[in-house]
Scaffold this motif. Structure first.
Motif, PDB file in Angstrom:
ATOM      1  N   GLU A 197       0.839  -1.215   0.000  1.00 14.60           N
ATOM      2  CA  GLU A 197       0.000   0.000   0.000  1.00 14.60           C
ATOM      3  C   GLU A 197       0.866   1.253   0.000  1.00 14.60           C
ATOM      4  O   GLU A 197       0.559   2.224  -0.698  1.00 14.60           O
ATOM      5  N   LEU A 198       1.923   1.247   0.794  1.00 16.45           N
ATOM      6  CA  LEU A 198       2.807   2.418   0.813  1.00 16.45           C
ATOM      7  C   LEU A 198       3.479   2.614  -0.536  1.00 16.45           C
ATOM      8  O   LEU A 198       3.673   3.756  -0.994  1.00 16.45           O
ATOM      9  N   GLN A 199       3.816   1.490  -1.202  1.00 11.46           N
ATOM     10  CA  GLN A 199       4.390   1.601  -2.544  1.00 11.46           C
ATOM     11  C   GLN A 199       3.352   2.156  -3.528  1.00 11.46           C
ATOM     12  O   GLN A 199       3.674   2.991  -4.383  1.00 11.46           O
ATOM     13  N   PHE A 200       2.105   1.726  -3.383  1.00  7.37           N
ATOM     14  CA  PHE A 200       1.039   2.170  -4.290  1.00  7.37           C
ATOM     15  C   PHE A 200       0.786   3.669  -4.144  1.00  7.37           C
ATOM     16  O   PHE A 200       0.627   4.390  -5.129  1.00  7.37           O
ATOM     17  N   PHE A 201       0.771   4.165  -2.919  1.00 16.83           N
ATOM     18  CA  PHE A 201       0.501   5.580  -2.688  1.00 16.83           C
ATOM     19  C   PHE A 201       1.760   6.427  -2.789  1.00 16.83           C
ATOM     20  O   PHE A 201       1.696   7.648  -2.621  1.00 16.83           O
ATOM     21  N   GLY A 202       2.908   5.795  -3.066  1.00 16.12           N
ATOM     22  CA  GLY A 202       4.122   6.540  -3.274  1.00 16.12           C
ATOM     23  C   GLY A 202       4.780   7.051  -2.014  1.00 16.12           C
ATOM     24  O   GLY A 202       5.570   7.999  -2.069  1.00 16.12           O
ATOM     25  N   TYR A 203       4.470   6.455  -0.869  1.00 16.56           N
ATOM     26  CA  TYR A 203       5.062   6.899   0.384  1.00 16.56           C
ATOM     27  C   TYR A 203       6.414   6.240   0.687  1.00 16.56           C
ATOM     28  O   TYR A 203       7.107   6.636   1.610  1.00 16.56           O
ATOM     29  N   LEU A 204       6.771   5.194  -0.070  1.00 11.23           N
ATOM     30  CA  LEU A 204       8.064   4.551   0.137  1.00 11.23           C
ATOM     31  C   LEU A 204       9.132   5.317  -0.632  1.00 11.23           C
ATOM     32  O   LEU A 204       8.906   5.739  -1.786  1.00 11.23           O
TER      33      LEU A 204
END
Length: 544
Positions: free
Chosen positions: A144-151
């Motif tokens: 999810e963090l990868q999907f929302f670009g938070y990583l």
């Protein structure tokens, strides 16, 4: 009250099992992280600041953690906390590895399944589900963090800049479903494994208890037990066998059976000889033959292979003595019945003869020689009457009536009687007992038995001496001791036989009657020599 049905009690893993777990983890780390490093080096070579640096760091941390865990293992106080900390560390390391190898595109998401399987080995179902939930949360959060670009997207990372919703849903659904299915399967298998271990542990405990019970039975059984091998040699000897024979296990181990049991046949041309019931003799420690009864059976292993012959035996010495005593009692009973039948037939003629002769002696025309002969007839008739009385007392003993008796008073009465008897004129009587000594016995019969011993001693001390009367009430013993010449060894075994006497005018029934009375009391008479000369006759009564 809550039911525990279906809940398997927790089995605490051993430190050896945890050691294997740590070794297996190091192997997995080396295989997967090492493989990833080798692939990166072959593909792009090593560059400072690249993903390889993070891989090296992750490998180093994993090895360091494994080393610290191994050092802490011997000093553990809580195994459960140790296992939980190891699982948490493994989840974090797997999540970091997946992040470094592409996140949603990483081929290593299945490593979470290894962690769940490890929890299935050491934990119960609830804890396995917690581990699967933690893996699902970590993996889902990572995607999810990868999907929302938070990583963060470092330049060396293989992250795709955009990931669509369908890919995210598919990756999370597939992996999380796999995590929980693995957890459910591992939980079921773990419960069955734990139940199997518990059953095995219980069986092992039962086996140990059974072995201890068998050892206790063998050690405390009153029958002698020995195991003989195919060469006819003794391989086992229990405590009762050592007590019966006088030989210890080291003294008989591997010796031929015939050395100690010459009449027990254990082997023939066809192998072992199985005997249901047999009798023979054995040689005790003094090399004396003693009777024994024995039986034998084959010893086999679970595959029905014959291992040896088990021989169970008992010392029959006491039993043979009892048999002989019973035979003697039967003979005495027969003699008693015969004596009772003959008593009247003998006594009536004797009374008639004695009475008739006495009437003839009162006549005025009887010569002196005839009078002397008639006195001899009367005297012999009286002697025959006394002999018949003594014989009846011996042959038909009355069962004793036991009561607590003041033996000191009984011996006082005997000593007073002896003091007034002319036969004891030259005999000094010593009373070797305190007042009030008590033993349970038949007073009248023991009085007669001891009086017979006293009379016998008086006849021995015809020319003078000392007669000692004594009591050992704690042992149930009464003794009569004289200072005479003693009893020769060659006749010591015969003095209690009926009609055996060394005196010219003795009947040979006094000591025999005493022996019969003491045997009726369940006791025995011992004859022993006294230092300095003399004999001690000891009546040993059973404690009642």
């Amino acid at each position: 009250m809550k039911s525990n049905a279906g809940t398997a009690p927790r089995i605490i893993p051993s430190r050896r099992q945890l050691s294997w777990f740590l070794c297996l983890r190091v192997l997995v780390i080396t295989l997967f992280l090492g493989g990833a490093i080798f692939y990166q080096v072959q593909s792009t070579g090593y560059r400072p600041g690249s993903v390889l640096s993070y891989h090296y760091g992750l490998v180093g941390l994993s090895y360091l953690h494994a080393l610290l865990s191994a050092l802490a293992l011997p000093r553990l106080k809580s195994v459960r906390c140790f296992i939980q900390s190891q699982l948490v560390w493994d989840l974090v390391v797997v999540a970091a590895f997946i992040y470094l190898t592409g996140g949603i595109d990483s081929p290593f998401s299945f490593l979470f399944i290894f962690v769940i399987l490890c929890s299935g080995v050491f934990c119960r179902r609830k804890e396995i589900l917690f581990t699967a939930s933690a893996a699902a949360i970590l993996y889902g959060s990572l995607v999810e963090l990868q999907f929302f670009g938070y990583l963060p997207h470092p330049p060396w990372a293989s992250f795709r800049p955009f990931v669509n919703e369908g890919e995210v849903f598919y990756a999370v659904f597939i992996n999380v479903s796999g995590f929980f299915l693995t957890a459910l399967l591992s939980g079921a298998l773990a419960e069955r494994f734990q139940k199997s271990e518990q059953a095995l542990e219980k069986a092992e405990i039962d086996y140990v208890e059974l072995e201890k019970l068998n050892q206790t039975l063998i050690a405390n059984i009153t029958s002698g037990l020995m195991i003989i091998n195919e060469q006819g040699r003794i391989r086992s000897f229990n405590a009762a066998a050592a007590k019966i024979t006088g030989y210890s296990l080291p003294e008989v181990y591997n010796r031929p059976t015939a050395d100690i049991f010459p009449q027990i046949h254990v082997l023939d041309s066809n192998g072992f000889i199985v005997v249901g019931r047999g009798e023979g003799f054995f040689l005790d420690k003094e090399r004396q033959l003693r009777p024994l009864g024995y039986s034998s059976s084959l010893v086999k292993d679970p595959q029905e292979k014959t291992l040896g012959l088990l021989v169970s035996f008992q010392d029959l010495t006491h039993l043979k003595e009892m048999e002989e005593a019973l035979k003697q009692a039967d003979r005495l009973a027969a003699v008693g019945r015969l004596a009772a039948g003959m008593a009247h037939e003998i006594r009536n003629p004797l009374a008639s003869i004695s009475g008739s002769v006495q009437l003839l002696m009162e006549g005025s025309n009887v010569s002196r020689d005839d009078l002397r002969l008639m006195r001899i007839v009367v005297k012999e008739a009286d002697r025959l009457s006394r002999l018949l009385t003594d014989f009846l007392e011996y042959a038909r003993p009355v069962p004793p009536k036991f009561e607590i008796t003041d033996v000191s008073a009984l011996l006082d009465e005997l000593a007073d009687m002896a003091s007034s008897d002319p036969r004891f004129e030259k005999v000094k009587i010593v009373r070797d007992y305190p007042p009030g000594e008590k033993i349970r016995l038949d007073r009248q019969q023991i009085f007669q038995a001891v009086w017979n011993l006293v009379i016998n001693a008086a006849e021995v001390l015809e020319s003078g001496g000392t007669l000692r009367l004594g009591v050992l009430s704690r042992r149930g013993e009464i003794f009569v001791q004289d200072s005479g010449q003693g009893i020769p060894e060659n006749i010591r075994d015969k003095i209690f036989e009926p009609f055996f006497t060394t005196k010219n005018n003795g009947t040979g029934l006094g000591l025999a009657t005493t022996h019969a009375i003491v045997e009726a009391h369940g006791g025995k008479i011992e004859v022993s020599s006294v230092p300095g000369g003399g004999t001690r006759l000891t009546i040993k009564l059973q404690a009642r």
